[in-house]
Motif scaffolding. Structure first.
Motif, PDB file in Angstrom:
ATOM      1  N   ILE A 176      -8.311 -48.143 -47.888  1.00 17.78           N
ATOM      2  CA  ILE A 176      -7.390 -48.457 -48.963  1.00 17.78           C
ATOM      3  C   ILE A 176      -6.428 -47.288 -49.116  1.00 17.78           C
ATOM      4  O   ILE A 176      -6.838 -46.127 -49.112  1.00 17.78           O
ATOM      5  N   TYR A 177      -5.141 -47.616 -49.223  1.00 21.36           N
ATOM      6  CA  TYR A 177      -4.114 -46.588 -49.339  1.00 21.36           C
ATOM      7  C   TYR A 177      -3.362 -46.725 -50.653  1.00 21.36           C
ATOM      8  O   TYR A 177      -3.309 -47.806 -51.247  1.00 21.36           O
ATOM      9  N   TYR A 178      -2.789 -45.629 -51.092  1.00 19.99           N
ATOM     10  CA  TYR A 178      -2.012 -45.608 -52.334  1.00 19.99           C
ATOM     11  C   TYR A 178      -0.735 -44.817 -52.091  1.00 19.99           C
ATOM     12  O   TYR A 178      -0.748 -43.772 -51.427  1.00 19.99           O
ATOM     13  N   THR A 179       0.385 -45.320 -52.605  1.00 22.34           N
ATOM     14  CA  THR A 179       1.664 -44.636 -52.476  1.00 22.34           C
ATOM     15  C   THR A 179       1.969 -43.874 -53.761  1.00 22.34           C
ATOM     16  O   THR A 179       1.993 -44.453 -54.844  1.00 22.34           O
ATOM     17  N   VAL A 180       2.175 -42.578 -53.643  1.00 20.92           N
ATOM     18  CA  VAL A 180       2.374 -41.690 -54.787  1.00 20.92           C
ATOM     19  C   VAL A 180       3.651 -42.056 -55.536  1.00 20.92           C
ATOM     20  O   VAL A 180       4.707 -42.248 -54.937  1.00 20.92           O
ATOM     21  N   LYS A 181       3.523 -42.143 -56.869  1.00 21.67           N
ATOM     22  CA  LYS A 181       4.668 -42.424 -57.726  1.00 21.67           C
ATOM     23  C   LYS A 181       4.965 -41.201 -58.587  1.00 21.67           C
ATOM     24  O   LYS A 181       4.145 -40.289 -58.701  1.00 21.67           O
TER      25      LYS A 181
END
Length: 247
Positions: A202-207
């Motif tokens: 699972i990946y997450y894109t930094v905001k």
């Protein structure tokens, strides 16, 4: 607090000296975690603190425009920062109450306006990488963006419940041909398809405003684990648009 009629915000007072050693990143993440949890179940979150804490122990720019502020700012003619409630004195007097009491001005009408509830976000456990006709039901409002994995060039905003067809999948991003842009499948949409392949990553894109500690809290993991999974050299430095593996 369930069962009580609450008109005003639920405030988080974070001024205990025993926590000052935790640092700005961790303390700010604690505030975000508390306030977002309060908001997710339909209450209004609020941060209570004084200017010293707001400036020296918290990332104020990540909080002032995100949550209402209750500022304890005594002995001045006006509050030092924009706030919804200004606590202007600790030496007030109220009939029927013995001793000094705090005095406040409230600038926002909370009584006639109700808070907007936030529906829990559903994370998809299955994403089929090769299916070019995937139906996506939006579980929370999200933006269609030009360029997968970026925070820029927003084309349009989709409402909760909108069903769109994803014509191709790239990582955690799905291309929506109708709008000519990408939506994030990672945390804002639920993928519905009859044939799926379980994704073990699972990946997450930094905001903007994110910290490693907040991302770790959000995905029920640890900062050390994130550092290890992504080979991060400086745990205090992440970038907007950076794609991090969280599981």
């Amino acid at each position: 607090i369930k069962g009580y009629k609450i008109d005003l915000p639920v405030a988080f007072d974070i001024e205990d000296s025993s926590q000052t050693h935790l640092g700005k990143d961790t303390l700010t993440s604690i505030v975000i975690a508390f306030c977002d949890r309060i908001k997710s179940v339909g209450y209004r979150p609020m941060l209570y603190c004084n200017p010293n804490w707001l400036c020296n122990y918290l990332h104020k720019d990540k909080l002032i425009n995100k949550y209402d502020i209750w500022l304890a700012n005594w002995g001045v003619s006006a509050p030092s920062y924009n706030c919804a409630i200004w606590q202007y004195s600790e030496n007030g007097s109220v009939p029927g109450v013995s001793g000094s009491v705090d005095m406040n001005w409230i600038y926002k009408d909370y009584i006639s306006t109700k808070p907007a509830t936030t529906k829990p976000v559903t994370k998809p456990s299955n994403v089929k990488k090769t299916d070019y006709s995937v139906k996506v039901t939006v579980q929370a409002g999200l933006n269609v963006r030009k360029g997968a994995g970026t925070n820029y060039n927003i084309i349009t905003a989709l409402k909760c419940g909108t069903v769109v067809t994803v014509s191709k999948v790239s990582g955690n991003w799905g291309y929506v041909g109708k709008y000519g842009g990408w939506i994030c499948l990672d945390y804002t949409a639920k993928v519905g398809t009859t044939s799926t392949v379980k994704s073990d990553k699972i990946y997450y894109t930094v905001k903007s405003g994110d910290t490693l500690s907040y991302i770790a809290y959000r995905y029920n993991t640890t900062v050390d684990k994130l550092v290890s999974l992504n080979n991060i050299k400086n745990r205090d430095l992440i970038y907007v648009g950076q794609r991090l593996r969280v599981k």
